[in-house]
Write an enzyme that holds these catalytic residues in place. Sequence first.
Site, PDB file in Angstrom:
ATOM      1  N   GLU A  80       0.720  -4.065  -7.542  1.00 21.90           N
ATOM      2  CA  GLU A  80       1.909  -4.535  -7.694  1.00 21.90           C
ATOM      3  C   GLU A  80       1.927  -6.179  -7.423  1.00 21.90           C
ATOM      4  O   GLU A  80       1.910  -6.581  -6.369  1.00 21.90           O
ATOM      5  CB  GLU A  80       3.215  -3.969  -7.285  1.00 21.90           C
ATOM      6  CG  GLU A  80       4.299  -4.077  -7.759  1.00 21.90           C
ATOM      7  CD  GLU A  80       5.412  -3.289  -6.951  1.00 21.90           C
ATOM      8  OE1 GLU A  80       5.326  -3.292  -5.697  1.00 21.90           O
ATOM      9  OE2 GLU A  80       6.589  -3.335  -7.556  1.00 21.90           O
ATOM     10  N   HIS A 115       3.600  -9.477  -5.938  1.00 18.63           N
ATOM     11  CA  HIS A 115       4.363  -9.723  -4.996  1.00 18.63           C
ATOM     12  C   HIS A 115       4.473 -11.142  -4.726  1.00 18.63           C
ATOM     13  O   HIS A 115       4.621 -11.687  -3.864  1.00 18.63           O
ATOM     14  CB  HIS A 115       3.840  -9.135  -3.600  1.00 18.63           C
ATOM     15  CG  HIS A 115       4.215  -7.655  -3.366  1.00 18.63           C
ATOM     16  ND1 HIS A 115       3.364  -6.792  -3.997  1.00 18.63           N
ATOM     17  CD2 HIS A 115       5.290  -6.851  -2.707  1.00 18.63           C
ATOM     18  CE1 HIS A 115       4.044  -5.427  -3.712  1.00 18.63           C
ATOM     19  NE2 HIS A 115       4.958  -5.602  -2.988  1.00 18.63           N
ATOM     20  N   HIS A 141      12.062  -6.402  -2.320  1.00 22.78           N
ATOM     21  CA  HIS A 141      10.554  -6.806  -2.838  1.00 22.78           C
ATOM     22  C   HIS A 141      10.287  -7.751  -2.642  1.00 22.78           C
ATOM     23  O   HIS A 141      10.485  -8.647  -3.308  1.00 22.78           O
ATOM     24  CB  HIS A 141      10.621  -6.127  -4.139  1.00 22.78           C
ATOM     25  CG  HIS A 141       9.123  -6.140  -4.844  1.00 22.78           C
ATOM     26  ND1 HIS A 141       8.134  -5.344  -4.448  1.00 22.78           N
ATOM     27  CD2 HIS A 141       8.641  -7.209  -5.797  1.00 22.78           C
ATOM     28  CE1 HIS A 141       7.079  -5.641  -5.403  1.00 22.78           C
ATOM     29  NE2 HIS A 141       7.473  -6.811  -6.019  1.00 22.78           N
ATOM     30  N   GLU A 163       8.737  -7.401   3.614  1.00 22.32           N
ATOM     31  CA  GLU A 163       7.095  -7.482   3.354  1.00 22.32           C
ATOM     32  C   GLU A 163       6.394  -8.573   3.397  1.00 22.32           C
ATOM     33  O   GLU A 163       5.016  -8.615   4.131  1.00 22.32           O
ATOM     34  CB  GLU A 163       7.038  -7.276   1.733  1.00 22.32           C
ATOM     35  CG  GLU A 163       7.678  -5.729   1.444  1.00 22.32           C
ATOM     36  CD  GLU A 163       7.350  -5.142   0.080  1.00 22.32           C
ATOM     37  OE1 GLU A 163       6.941  -4.071  -0.303  1.00 22.32           O
ATOM     38  OE2 GLU A 163       7.150  -6.221  -0.878  1.00 22.32           O
TER      39      GLU A 163
END
Lengths: 255, 255, 255, 255, 255, 255
Positions: free
Chosen positions: C34, C36, C174, C179
């Site tokens: 995905e 990022h 996200h 992260e």
Amino acid sequence: MKKNVLMYEMDSFSYVDSIKRWNKTIIIPVGAIEQHGPHMSMNVDVNLSLSISKGIAEKINCIVAYPITYAAKSQQRSGGGYHLIGTTSIEGNTLISYVKDIIKEYIRHGFKNIILINGHFENNSFLMEGIDLALNDTKDSFRKIALLSYWDFVPEETINKLYPDGFTGWALEHAGVMETSLMLYLYPDLVNMKKVLDLPPADLPLYDIYPIIPERTPKSGCLSSPKNASVEKGEILYKVCVDGISKALKKEYSI
Amino acid sequence: MKKNVLMYEMDSFSYVDSIKRWNKTIIIPVGAIEQHGPHMSMNVDVNLSLSISKGIAEKINCIVAYPITYAAKSQQRSGGGYHLIGTTSIEGNTLISYVKDIIKEYIRHGFKNIILINGHFENNSFLMEGIDLALNDTKDSFRKIALLSYWDFVPEETINKLYPDGFTGWALEHAGVMETSLMLYLYPDLVNMKKVLDLPPADLPLYDIYPIIPERTPKSGCLSSPKNASVEKGEILYKVCVDGISKALKKEYSI
Amino acid sequence: MKKNVLMYEMDSFSYVDSIKRWNKTIIIPVGAIEQHGPHMSMNVDVNLSLSISKGIAEKINCIVAYPITYAAKSQQRSGGGYHLIGTTSIEGNTLISYVKDIIKEYIRHGFKNIILINGHFENNSFLMEGIDLALNDTKDSFRKIALLSYWDFVPEETINKLYPDGFTGWALEHAGVMETSLMLYLYPDLVNMKKVLDLPPADLPLYDIYPIIPERTPKSGCLSSPKNASVEKGEILYKVCVDGISKALKKEYSI
Amino acid sequence: MKKNVLMYEMDSFSYVDSIKRWNKTIIIPVGAIEQHGPHMSMNVDVNLSLSISKGIAEKINCIVAYPITYAAKSQQRSGGGYHLIGTTSIEGNTLISYVKDIIKEYIRHGFKNIILINGHFENNSFLMEGIDLALNDTKDSFRKIALLSYWDFVPEETINKLYPDGFTGWALEHAGVMETSLMLYLYPDLVNMKKVLDLPPADLPLYDIYPIIPERTPKSGCLSSPKNASVEKGEILYKVCVDGISKALKKEYSI
Amino acid sequence: MKKNVLMYEMDSFSYVDSIKRWNKTIIIPVGAIEQHGPHMSMNVDVNLSLSISKGIAEKINCIVAYPITYAAKSQQRSGGGYHLIGTTSIEGNTLISYVKDIIKEYIRHGFKNIILINGHFENNSFLMEGIDLALNDTKDSFRKIALLSYWDFVPEETINKLYPDGFTGWALEHAGVMETSLMLYLYPDLVNMKKVLDLPPADLPLYDIYPIIPERTPKSGCLSSPKNASVEKGEILYKVCVDGISKALKKEYSI
Amino acid sequence: MKKNVLMYEMDSFSYVDSIKRWNKTIIIPVGAIEQHGPHMSMNVDVNLSLSISKGIAEKINCIVAYPITYAAKSQQRSGGGYHLIGTTSIEGNTLISYVKDIIKEYIRHGFKNIILINGHFENNSFLMEGIDLALNDTKDSFRKIALLSYWDFVPEETINKLYPDGFTGWALEHAGVMETSLMLYLYPDLVNMKKVLDLPPADLPLYDIYPIIPERTPKSGCLSSPKNASVEKGEILYKVCVDGISKALKKEYSI
């Protein structure tokens, strides 16, 4: 009604009897509906696996199920390709479910030994999957399932004899000498040697391309020339397959 | 972030740039999680297809996708069998859908040329199906998909050199000389030659039996002995594969 | 071969031993491929769930399976959306089957305790389904399966410390501070803080619209700014997650 | 026949007219058949999403479809668990297909704007999947699909007013104050406050365990006590939801 | 909460009691969302199967489940066709799974006797499949499942009385005298006899054509004229169905 | 190779020609593998639909495809039940996919007119579904698909003549006078009238019970007695079917 190893030509009362008397063993022939050049009918894979299955059934005393007919997509490097008109394929998932369902039914009928005799190379992995799913759903029953391709039982010495100019491998045999000879021996009405297109073997790369590039398949749809096919070769091939497979199955299943 | 052919180690902004600059070409390595004897790790098929893909990508200037890892059931005659502890397979249907979904995504990203480099024999038919389903769902896009197994690019002369005592065919090479040599060259930390079990090649019948009869698989899980594997052979194998495949792809895709 | 908690870097003989010796417990990390943002690689969810799983496995003495990589569709309100180039999703049905198949395999291998550590929010319901289907197919075995998202183990006091200006909820995290900090600590090579786009948090409605309206996702692909990320925060986050999850699992599984 | 926003109580001739006249907009209420404690009927999620949908439809002038009733598995941490007697769930895959099929039908009927109003938390990801599959199959049509959960439209100030002792989050609201108040206001015949079991909120871990450990769900099946529910709170909740959602949809769809 | 045979209007605690006390028997009404001409609502099949189920449940003392609502594609020769606006069908596969899942849930709840009362002809084969799949998945439980269409219980003498000019068969009864009469008796608010289009019976060939040729369905969507429908006929039909089915079920299930 | 309407006995080159020359019309016979009493083989439904298809094809000048053989579960009230040994059924979902795949292939080959001639009652709904799914996948092609059961073309006057003692409906005709007469006329080798069990017609309730209660099926497996079957009746039936269907198809397709 004539005496018969064919399950589907029996009445169900005789069938019930046969299961018990005939080693609880059934062969499922597996073919395909696929172009086989201008000189042969499109049911070659069905007919050959069926005939060989019948030959074996008579030797090892077992039943032959209705064949699996529509089957896996013909691939360019082993059957010319599933894009060809005449070749009539089903999805991989459909074939897996179909095989699973049918095997489960024959297990329900009481068979312990189920043998799939495959006549279409591309079916192999999907048959394996279908068998495995059927095993999962029938864990409480004893069942021993065999899967084989009849051409694997042609011994090297026969190959050398039948292909004096050298053998290019089973993959290129699609609609070539082996299948045509077997058809000449077993179904002469479905072959017309006059229509043979005698072309050099297919010259395909070491990989597959999708969508298939149609020009790469020989115009004949045959991956090698069937010109040297003959009834005599067909008889030899039929006999080594039937004999070899029968012997192997008798030993494997102690029947 | 280091420069990289690996899609998943790029950020998405660089990735978008790379697609355009790098021939709209992506390689998807395909492996398996499968036992490879007592002397090698279980990610052999993932690692080898990934390394070879990277080697090719550097030569032909393209991107490498995250590999397909869990894959088709190992069969007894080509991988020892899916019953073995360690071998971790997914259903055929699941693999077909997984491949279809991933290919559709890379087409959506803008790739025209998609190359699947397979390192696990049993995947082949399911990859073909997944590719075909992805084609059906993306009819309006130009896309040209190649599927190959890296070992098909080892030329006969290399085989003769590496197997001076004769070559028994790729099927029996599971965890044998080829894979072990490649691992010694590419992932020496994941091989321990001291743990090699030097057994004769598997002696399997010409058919498959289900449920698999475990005793028929050699105790080592290897279908032939890896004893003669070496770093040097690994290097030779790696280079002929990377070179041969790169050359073929360059020609096929005119890149 | 180095000693390792990673299943796929073990040989199968060592693996069989490990299952028995190591509490019959395995962790399956679950990620995604995905986007990022412009500052991080696309394997963030795979790498973080894998690193955290390894940290836990070393503490509670268990094995780590090959991660689930390609996964559920990124949604606009939690991951920017599955329309973005780079984000590579599989269908929900495919993920369910994939998870089911893999769990069944680890149960077959002999594991009693299976723990899924999820690093991609959108996977959750599909993992639950896959687990349930695997339970249905393995009714005769004892198995106790846990499913968790690692961020649920960040305690409120840590949140307060790491987000001194207020925390806007995990959904907007996200590619944000959490992260990015974890990646800086665990995979510094895959982060480039110079490429951070420092934009205000995404301003999305209280509902989802399909087809996704691309303009609603921030240009960066990040739902909040990662500007305040740091190695130190990453270390703190990693440790509270590994410690918290290990403690919870030890208690739950009495290991 | 009375004038009605309910599609299924219209005759098809009036329906065809309504589609055109009423903004080509339809709301599909989505519920579940699920235990809601000893004090409420099991159709709470169906009835509440239906009532709220009707309220909105009257405000924004659109049609309400037959609700989706049987739905996703109740999870222990959000609905007590799918193991409870009375809770009647369908597989995730079934729900995905069901939603896909229904959405495709309403698109075929001529709707451009389709709004799913969800009353059962666990449905969310499966609805997203079903919507996406329906989009894939209807690429040539304009259609704009919204998905929302009604409780997301309860503003913070209302929460503070209704939960003076503090709000523990929507997850624990299963069969608690919110749902019970709404039922008291909208379906008083289906609530019996005398049967309320006034237990402390569920004390569940930060993860899910499968198979579900039944003792972890409170005896009442409610994750928090509904004791403080009231008709008045129900009226407030109903109105903020209907008003808030109507306003948001009017703006989103410019109707 | 009022006393009720309807499962979904019970609380789960009362439901658990009811299962035990009420013969472990549940009826699942099965309908469809389908156009029924200009004079009736589109929930006819749901409402009629539900009302008849309730009537039976009161007589034989059992529970009625939430009905199956969206269902099989209406066919031109039995329901006008699935192309009509208003008719809202789901795929056959979806219906099979839906039925399977729901039946498995009621078996899990403890029911031994499950009765499907169908009000939409086209559902029949899919219900049979769903039942069979549910049986496969619940082999260890005792369960006896009945499937019936309510109109099969209208005796010949009633038919003769209600159709003095001759009866053209149930197939052409779609939205005709039978259904309209039953609706007039049971749901008068959902019928408007003034809107009846009095057309001759559909004149359809002995086969089906796909895609459906819309002009072949009568303009009214009714396959025969409902003009002669009446409350009285509805009452008679309702009573013979409820009585006949109750009697048959009592005998079949010894309850 | 003899001239033939059978697609699978043609070579693919002749087939391509035939499609163009023969009205772009193909008939797919649909049967079943199902017990038909002690006096007939189990391929009755395949053979009769195939023979009738051939008769029609010769009249209307079109091609006959390989028949669909394994098919839908025999039901107790129309075929004795799918529990009987000999009856070999596939799942409904499998049949739907199988039919869909095959129809798509014949459309790909260039057929515009596809006619399914069904000889097994229980197939009907699954054929309809398969046809509909094939239509969805081939939206850009003109194709007009017909589905019929051959017995629907036996006119009332013929019924009166053949059943002088009264006709009990097609459902009870399983392995009764109609099918047996047709087999006597078309496949005398597969019938043995001496083995007929002359029992009264099946006395089955107005509903289905699952699992099937085996004792309710007559011992013969026939739902009515075939005693009065004869070659003459078979000839009459064959002719009215072939003539009636040919006439209808000519008109429908303007060929």
